[in-house]
Motif scaffolding. Sequence first.
Motif, PDB file in Angstrom:
ATOM      1  N   GLY A 201      11.590   3.638  -2.455  1.00 44.32           N
ATOM      2  CA  GLY A 201      11.056   2.295  -2.626  1.00 44.32           C
ATOM      3  C   GLY A 201       9.597   2.362  -3.035  1.00 44.32           C
ATOM      4  N   PRO A 202       9.293   2.025  -4.292  1.00 44.44           N
ATOM      5  CA  PRO A 202       7.894   2.051  -4.730  1.00 44.44           C
ATOM      6  C   PRO A 202       7.070   0.947  -4.060  1.00 44.44           C
ATOM      7  CG  PRO A 202       9.385   1.629  -6.587  1.00 44.44           C
ATOM      8  CD  PRO A 202      10.201   1.645  -5.347  1.00 44.44           C
ATOM      9  N   ARG A 203       5.790   1.189  -3.908  1.00 41.01           N
ATOM     10  CA  ARG A 203       4.912   0.143  -3.358  1.00 41.01           C
ATOM     11  C   ARG A 203       4.979  -1.076  -4.262  1.00 41.01           C
ATOM     12  NH1 ARG A 203      -0.546   3.028  -3.033  1.00 41.01           N
ATOM     13  NH2 ARG A 203       0.808   4.800  -3.188  1.00 41.01           N
ATOM     14  N   GLY A 204       4.864  -2.244  -3.645  1.00 34.78           N
ATOM     15  CA  GLY A 204       4.853  -3.490  -4.397  1.00 34.78           C
ATOM     16  C   GLY A 204       6.220  -4.009  -4.797  1.00 34.78           C
TER      17      GLY A 204
ATOM     18  N   PHE B  60      18.459  -1.910  -0.586  1.00 36.84           N
ATOM     19  CA  PHE B  60      18.180  -2.881  -1.635  1.00 36.84           C
ATOM     20  C   PHE B  60      16.745  -2.660  -2.071  1.00 36.84           C
ATOM     21  CE2 PHE B  60      21.367  -4.446   1.222  1.00 36.84           C
ATOM     22  CZ  PHE B  60      22.332  -4.999   0.396  1.00 36.84           C
ATOM     23  N   VAL B  61      16.542  -2.309  -3.332  1.00 42.70           N
ATOM     24  CA  VAL B  61      15.208  -2.037  -3.867  1.00 42.70           C
ATOM     25  C   VAL B  61      15.085  -2.802  -5.174  1.00 42.70           C
ATOM     26  CG1 VAL B  61      13.578  -0.274  -4.617  1.00 42.70           C
ATOM     27  CG2 VAL B  61      15.252   0.271  -2.826  1.00 42.70           C
ATOM     28  N   GLY B  62      14.233  -3.847  -5.182  1.00 43.84           N
ATOM     29  CA  GLY B  62      14.148  -4.707  -6.355  1.00 43.84           C
ATOM     30  C   GLY B  62      15.511  -5.322  -6.600  1.00 43.84           C
ATOM     31  N   ASP B  63      16.049  -5.172  -7.794  1.00 40.56           N
ATOM     32  CA  ASP B  63      17.369  -5.729  -8.093  1.00 40.56           C
ATOM     33  C   ASP B  63      18.465  -4.660  -8.029  1.00 40.56           C
ATOM     34  OD1 ASP B  63      16.713  -4.297 -10.337  1.00 40.56           O
ATOM     35  OD2 ASP B  63      17.006  -5.934 -11.762  1.00 40.56           O
ATOM     36  N   GLN B  64      18.159  -3.499  -7.443  1.00 41.30           N
ATOM     37  CA  GLN B  64      19.134  -2.418  -7.325  1.00 41.30           C
ATOM     38  C   GLN B  64      19.694  -2.329  -5.915  1.00 41.30           C
ATOM     39  OE1 GLN B  64      16.647   0.865  -8.719  1.00 41.30           O
ATOM     40  NE2 GLN B  64      17.824   0.854 -10.621  1.00 41.30           N
TER      41      GLN B  64
ATOM     42  N   ASP C 181       0.789  -1.238   0.000  1.00 41.81           N
ATOM     43  CA  ASP C 181       0.000   0.000   0.000  1.00 41.81           C
ATOM     44  C   ASP C 181       0.820   1.286   0.000  1.00 41.81           C
ATOM     45  OD1 ASP C 181      -2.211  -1.669   0.148  1.00 41.81           O
ATOM     46  OD2 ASP C 181      -2.458  -1.413   2.311  1.00 41.81           O
ATOM     47  N   GLU C 182       2.081   1.246   0.455  1.00 40.81           N
ATOM     48  CA  GLU C 182       2.831   2.480   0.674  1.00 40.81           C
ATOM     49  C   GLU C 182       4.033   2.636  -0.255  1.00 40.81           C
ATOM     50  OE1 GLU C 182       0.778   1.120   4.187  1.00 40.81           O
ATOM     51  OE2 GLU C 182       2.577   0.216   3.338  1.00 40.81           O
ATOM     52  N   GLU C 183       4.240   3.863  -0.691  1.00 38.40           N
ATOM     53  CA  GLU C 183       5.511   4.294  -1.259  1.00 38.40           C
ATOM     54  C   GLU C 183       6.398   4.570  -0.044  1.00 38.40           C
ATOM     55  OE1 GLU C 183       5.748   4.678  -4.702  1.00 38.40           O
ATOM     56  OE2 GLU C 183       3.635   4.183  -4.873  1.00 38.40           O
ATOM     57  N   GLU C 184       7.724   4.449  -0.196  1.00 36.73           N
ATOM     58  CA  GLU C 184       8.610   4.710   0.929  1.00 36.73           C
ATOM     59  C   GLU C 184       9.837   5.471   0.438  1.00 36.73           C
ATOM     60  OE1 GLU C 184      10.382   2.210   4.757  1.00 36.73           O
ATOM     61  OE2 GLU C 184       9.374   1.144   3.134  1.00 36.73           O
TER      62      GLU C 184
ATOM     63  N   ARG D  47      21.311   6.164  11.535  1.00 39.19           N
ATOM     64  CA  ARG D  47      19.955   6.669  11.747  1.00 39.19           C
ATOM     65  C   ARG D  47      19.380   7.032  10.399  1.00 39.19           C
ATOM     66  NH1 ARG D  47      18.340  11.415  14.080  1.00 39.19           N
ATOM     67  NH2 ARG D  47      20.301  12.327  13.455  1.00 39.19           N
ATOM     68  N   LEU D  48      18.106   6.690  10.202  1.00 37.56           N
ATOM     69  CA  LEU D  48      17.442   7.063   8.965  1.00 37.56           C
ATOM     70  C   LEU D  48      16.025   7.481   9.253  1.00 37.56           C
ATOM     71  CD1 LEU D  48      15.428   4.589   7.415  1.00 37.56           C
ATOM     72  CD2 LEU D  48      17.496   3.434   8.102  1.00 37.56           C
ATOM     73  N   ALA D  49      15.525   8.366   8.400  1.00 37.19           N
ATOM     74  CA  ALA D  49      14.112   8.742   8.437  1.00 37.19           C
ATOM     75  C   ALA D  49      13.436   8.003   7.294  1.00 37.19           C
ATOM     76  CB  ALA D  49      13.948  10.249   8.277  1.00 37.19           C
ATOM     77  N   ALA D  50      12.238   7.520   7.545  1.00 37.15           N
ATOM     78  CA  ALA D  50      11.449   6.841   6.523  1.00 37.15           C
ATOM     79  C   ALA D  50      10.106   7.557   6.402  1.00 37.15           C
ATOM     80  CB  ALA D  50      11.235   5.378   6.881  1.00 37.15           C
ATOM     81  N   VAL D  51       9.777   7.940   5.175  1.00 32.71           N
ATOM     82  CA  VAL D  51       8.503   8.592   4.887  1.00 32.71           C
ATOM     83  C   VAL D  51       7.637   7.572   4.162  1.00 32.71           C
ATOM     84  CG1 VAL D  51       7.352  10.500   3.709  1.00 32.71           C
ATOM     85  CG2 VAL D  51       9.665  10.819   4.644  1.00 32.71           C
ATOM     86  N   PHE D  52       6.459   7.317   4.680  1.00 40.35           N
ATOM     87  CA  PHE D  52       5.508   6.379   4.088  1.00 40.35           C
ATOM     88  C   PHE D  52       4.317   7.164   3.552  1.00 40.35           C
ATOM     89  CE2 PHE D  52       7.576   4.149   7.597  1.00 40.35           C
ATOM     90  CZ  PHE D  52       7.996   2.987   6.994  1.00 40.35           C
ATOM     91  N   ALA D  53       3.913   6.860   2.311  1.00 41.67           N
ATOM     92  CA  ALA D  53       2.730   7.517   1.744  1.00 41.67           C
ATOM     93  C   ALA D  53       1.900   6.471   1.016  1.00 41.67           C
ATOM     94  CB  ALA D  53       3.138   8.632   0.788  1.00 41.67           C
TER      95      ALA D  53
END
Length: 152
Positions: A82-85, A66-70, A51-54, A98-104
């Motif tokens: 990181g796209p949804r799905g 690591f996002v998909g094969d990248q 459901d979320e983009e990140e 430390r990291l910030a993560a934005v979920f939409a």
Amino acid sequence: MTTLPETAKPFWFLGGQARVLVPGAATGSALSVMEFSDSAGHAPPLHIHEDEEEVWIVLDGKITFFVGDQKFDLEPGQVAYGPRGVAHSYLVRSTTARLAAVFAPGNVEEWFTANGSPVSSVDEAPPAFDIGAILASADAFHVRVAGPPPTE
């Protein structure tokens, strides 16, 4: 305008600390923002948010995403998406990071908080956690594991 708390309380999640900086409830579920603080070698299982983009923003330390094969080796101030799905994870390459993560859209932070445990002291070690229970509760938030945690 919604006023947010000045400091969000940290909690343990999968062996690292997390905080909800902007809950989805404060944005009409448009987005949420969390902060994660982890130590060297920390890596969540490869997983998918249906459901979320990140978007991840490295605040301190060195982290490989690591996002998909990248694969992206990032340092403070750098960003990954990181796209949804799409399966994704990260691996902490420095002593701490430390990291910030934005979920939409927002509200997936409720899954993190429901599966976390309060931090009672800065020097406290992370408590044991039940990965099976955490993963079982992920279904309700359309989060699913796609593989083991990444390694170098």
